[in-house]
Write a protein that holds these residues in place. Structure first.
Motif, short mmCIF file in Angstrom:
data_model
loop_
_atom_site.label_atom_id
_atom_site.label_comp_id
_atom_site.label_asym_id
_atom_site.label_seq_id
_atom_site.Cartn_x
_atom_site.Cartn_y
_atom_site.Cartn_z
N HIS A 119 0.84 -1.20 0.00
CA HIS A 119 0.00 0.00 0.00
C HIS A 119 0.88 1.26 0.00
CE1 HIS A 119 -3.47 2.52 1.37
NE2 HIS A 119 -2.52 3.17 1.98
N HIS A 172 1.59 4.48 -2.79
CA HIS A 172 1.58 5.95 -2.62
C HIS A 172 2.78 6.58 -3.33
CE1 HIS A 172 -1.83 6.59 -0.07
NE2 HIS A 172 -1.38 5.88 0.94
N TYR A 174 -3.97 11.57 3.06
CA TYR A 174 -4.13 11.49 1.62
C TYR A 174 -5.62 11.59 1.32
CZ TYR A 174 0.61 9.55 1.38
OH TYR A 174 1.96 9.34 1.47
N GLU A 211 -6.10 6.97 -1.43
CA GLU A 211 -6.07 5.75 -0.60
C GLU A 211 -6.58 4.54 -1.38
OE1 GLU A 211 -4.55 5.22 1.97
OE2 GLU A 211 -4.16 7.27 2.60
N HIS A 217 -5.26 7.48 7.61
CA HIS A 217 -5.84 6.63 6.56
C HIS A 217 -7.32 6.42 6.86
CE1 HIS A 217 -1.60 5.77 5.96
NE2 HIS A 217 -1.90 5.27 4.79
ZN ZN Z 1 -2.38 5.18 2.53
#
Ligand code: ZN
Length: 498
Positions: free
Chosen positions: A134, A138, A186, A191, A238
Motif C-alpha cells: 500500500h 503511494h 491522503y 487511498e 488513513h
Molecule cells: Zn495510505
C-alpha cells in the motif's frame, strides 16, 4: 527523550530543498503507476532528493529500530514488492522505525517506513507485505510528492517552541516540513488507488492476498485503544477502514482463488518477533502522573500538575491547560552550564535578565530570566542549564509577556525540581517484550493468558493474536504473549507533590 541525540545539521536544509522543489517549473507527465496524465511539479531527480533529506529527518526525529536482522528483513520484503512495481529503478529504501504507534508511511523517491508497533501487531509476512505494498503504491502513484508540497504549506506548530529560534525549535521539529507530512491525510481517491496498487504488488510478489482484510480489522481494533506515539496512528491518516476493507475484499474475490505460492508465512514471521520491544520504551523516560522519570539519563523532574505532557525523542515537555505557557527539557550539547547559557543568549532577539548561579538539588547549574522578541510578540521565561552525568540539560519555561506573571512561580518551582534519579525501582525499568509460545493444545484466549501470563490487558492480547476476547488459539501454532516492562506501582513524589 533519548540519551544520544544526533546533531541536527540539516534542520533548514529540508525546508529549503522542499521550497526549491515546490517552485520548480511545472510540466505535464504520465503517472507511472496509474497511466493518467497529470501536472508534475517535481522531477524524479527532485523527488529522490526530497525523499533522501526527509529520510534523515525521520532517522533523527523518530529513530530506527536497533536490530540489523529485522531491518534487512523489512528491506528484503520491500525490494521483492517494489521490483514488481512500475518504478523498479527508484532507490527503494525500507526501514523499521522505533515507535510504538501502529503505522506505516512513505516519503517521495522510494522511502517506506513501518513502525515496530505495526510489526508487533501483525501475525504474518503476508500482512506486513500488504501494508508495505500500500505504501509503495503511494510512491509509485506519486501521491507522496503532492503531499509533501502540501505539508510545506500547512503550518502545523506543535507548541510555542516553534516561534523562537533555534534552541526552542528543538521541540517543534516533529512538525517541520519533512515530518509534518506524517500528520496529513491522503485523499480518499489516493487511498483507494494505493489499496489497488498494493494488492497488485502483493499478489505479483506471490503472497496470499486474503490477509489484507485482516490487517484492516487489526488496525481498527488498535485505533480504539491506541495511545499517541511520536508518529500518529495509521488510521488517523488513513480514513474509512470499513469501506476500504469491503472494497479490497471484493477486489480480492474478483482475483479468483489463486492464493500465492509463498502463502502467509505465519510461523516464520512470528519467530522473528520473539524478543521484540512492545509498546512504549520506559527507558527513554516515562511519566507517573506529572512526574517524569528518565532511567537512562538518571534524572527526574516534576511538571506542573494538570499540564499536557509529551515525551519526544529530542525533548520532553509540557504545555499549560490553556496552551499559553510551555516547559521543555532538551540536551544542550555543551561542556558546561556556563557555555550552554552563553550560547543560548548569543542568539539574536534574546535578552538576558537576572542571573543566578549555584546548584539545583546538588547539581551545578546556571539560571537566567529572559525576554525574547518573536514574530508573535515578546516572550518571557526562565532558562536553566544543569550539569548532570557529564551532560548539560537545558530547561526552558516561557509564556507570552502578558501572561508571565501568572506562571513565574510555577516555572521556578518546576526548574528547581530537576533531581538525580536514584530509586532502583525506576532506574531498572525495562520495556515490555513479545515472547512467542506454542500452546500444545487448543486454548481459549483466557486459558492461554492463565497458562502464559502477559503484562498487557487481555484486550491487547486478543488484538495482537487476531482473535476475539472469547476466541480460541489453536494448539501447535505459535502465539504471542507480552512479558516484562512493569513500572513501579506508585510514585511517592507524584502523590506528595500534587
Ligand atoms: Zn495510505
Amino acid at each position: 527523550m533519548r540519551p544520544h541525540i544526533p546533531h541536527r545539521r540539516h534542520k533548514t536544509a529540508t525546508a529549503a530543498a522542499l521550497a526549491s522543489a515546490f517552485l520548480a517549473v511545472s510540466s505535464c507527465a504520465t503517472n507511472p503507476a496509474t497511466g493518467a496524465h497529470q501536472i508534475a511539479l517535481v522531477s524524479e531527480a527532485q523527488e529522490k532528493q526530497m525523499g533522501q533529506q526527509a529520510d534523515q529527518e525521520v532517522a533523527a526525529s523518530v529513530g530506527l529500530y536497533d536490530d540489523a536482522d529485522l531491518q534487512a528483513y523489512v528491506q528484503r520484503i520491500g525490494d521483492a514488492l517494489a521490483e514488481r512495481s512500475e518504478r523498479p529503478s527508484l532507490p527503494w529504501t525500507f526501514r523499521l522505525v522505533d515507535d510504538p504507534a501502529v503505522n506505516a508511511f512513505a516519503l517521495p523517491g522510494g522511502y517506506v517506513y513501518v513502525t515496530r508497533g505495526l510489526m508487533t501487531h501483525l501475525t504474518s509476512e503476508a500482512e506486513l507485505a500488504a501494508v508495505m505494498g500500500h505504501e509503495i503504491g503511494h510512491i509509485t502513484a506519486r501521491h507522496t510528492v503532492s503531499m509533501i508540497s502540501k505539508a510545506q504549506l500547512a503550518n502545523v506548530g506543535l507548541m510555542l517552541g516553534m516561534i523562537l529560534r533555534p534552541e526552542l525549535q528543538n521541540y517543534g521539529n516533529v512538525a517541520e516540513a519533512g515530518l509534518s507530512v506524517l500528520f496529513l491525510k491522503y485523499s480518499r481517491d489516493a487511498e483507494r488507488q494505493a489499496d489497488d496498487l498494493g494488492l497488485r504488488y502483493v499478489s505479483r510478489g506471490g503472497y496470499d492476498v486474503r490477509p489484507m482484510t485482516d490487517v484492516f480489522t487489526t488496525l481498527e481494533r488498535v485505533s480504539a485503544t491506541e495511545k499517541k506515539g511520536r508518529v500518529p496512528g495509521w488510521l488517523s491518516t488513513h480514513p474509512d477502514p470499513g469501506d476500504r476493507r469491503t472494497r479490497i475484499g471484493a477486489a480480492i474475490a474478483a482475483l479468483g482463488t489463486a492464493p500465492g505460492t509463498l502463502g502467509t508465512d505465519r510461523t516464520a514471521y512470528l519467530r522473528r518477533l520473539d524478543g521484540m520491544e512492545f509498546g512504549e520504551d520506559p527507558r527513554e523516560g516515562f511519566f507517573a502522573e506529572n512526574v517524569f522519570y528518565h532511567p537512562e539519563m538518571r534524572f527526574e523532574f516534576v511538571f506542573p500538575p494538570g499540564w499536557k505532557t509529551s515525551n519526544q525523542k529530542q525533548a520532553v515537555g509540557a504545555v499549560s491547560p490553556n496552551e499559553d505557557a510551555a516547559l521543555a527539557i532538551t540536551l544542550a550539547r555543551r561542556e558546561s552550564p556556563e557555555v550552554a547559557s552563553r550560547e543560548f543568549f548569543s542568539q539574536g532577539g534574546i535578552q538576558q535578565g537576572n542571573a543566578w548561579r549555584g546548584d539545583i538539588n546538588g547539581l551545578p547549574a546556571v539560571a537566567h530570566s529572559f525576554a525574547a522578541q518573536t514574530q508573535q510578540g515578546v516572550l518571557r521565561g526562565l532558562a536553566a542549564f544543569v550539569s548532570h552525568q557529564g551532560k548539560v540539560f537545558q530547561i526552558l519555561g516561557y509564556a507570552p509577556s502578558s501572561r508571565w506573571g501568572r506562571y513565574q512561580g510555577v516555572m521556578s518551582e518546576a526548574l528547581n525540581s530537576f533531581e538525580r534519579l536514584t530509586d532502583r525501582r525506576y532506574l531498572d525499568v525495562q520495556p515490555k517484550k513479545l515472547s512467542i509460545v506454542t500452546p500444545s493444545r487448543d486454548m481459549t484466549l483466557r486459558e492461554f493468558a492463565d497458562r502464559y501470563p502477559s503484562t498487557v490487558p487481555l484486550e491487547t492480547l486478543a488484538i495482537i493474536n487476531e482473535v476475539s476476547l472469547d476466541g480460541t488459539l489453536p494448539g501447535g501454532r505459535p502465539a504471542k504473549r507480552v512479558v516484562g516492562g512493569q513500572l513501579p506501582d506508585e510514585s511517592p513524589r507524584a502523590s506528595s507533590r500534587r
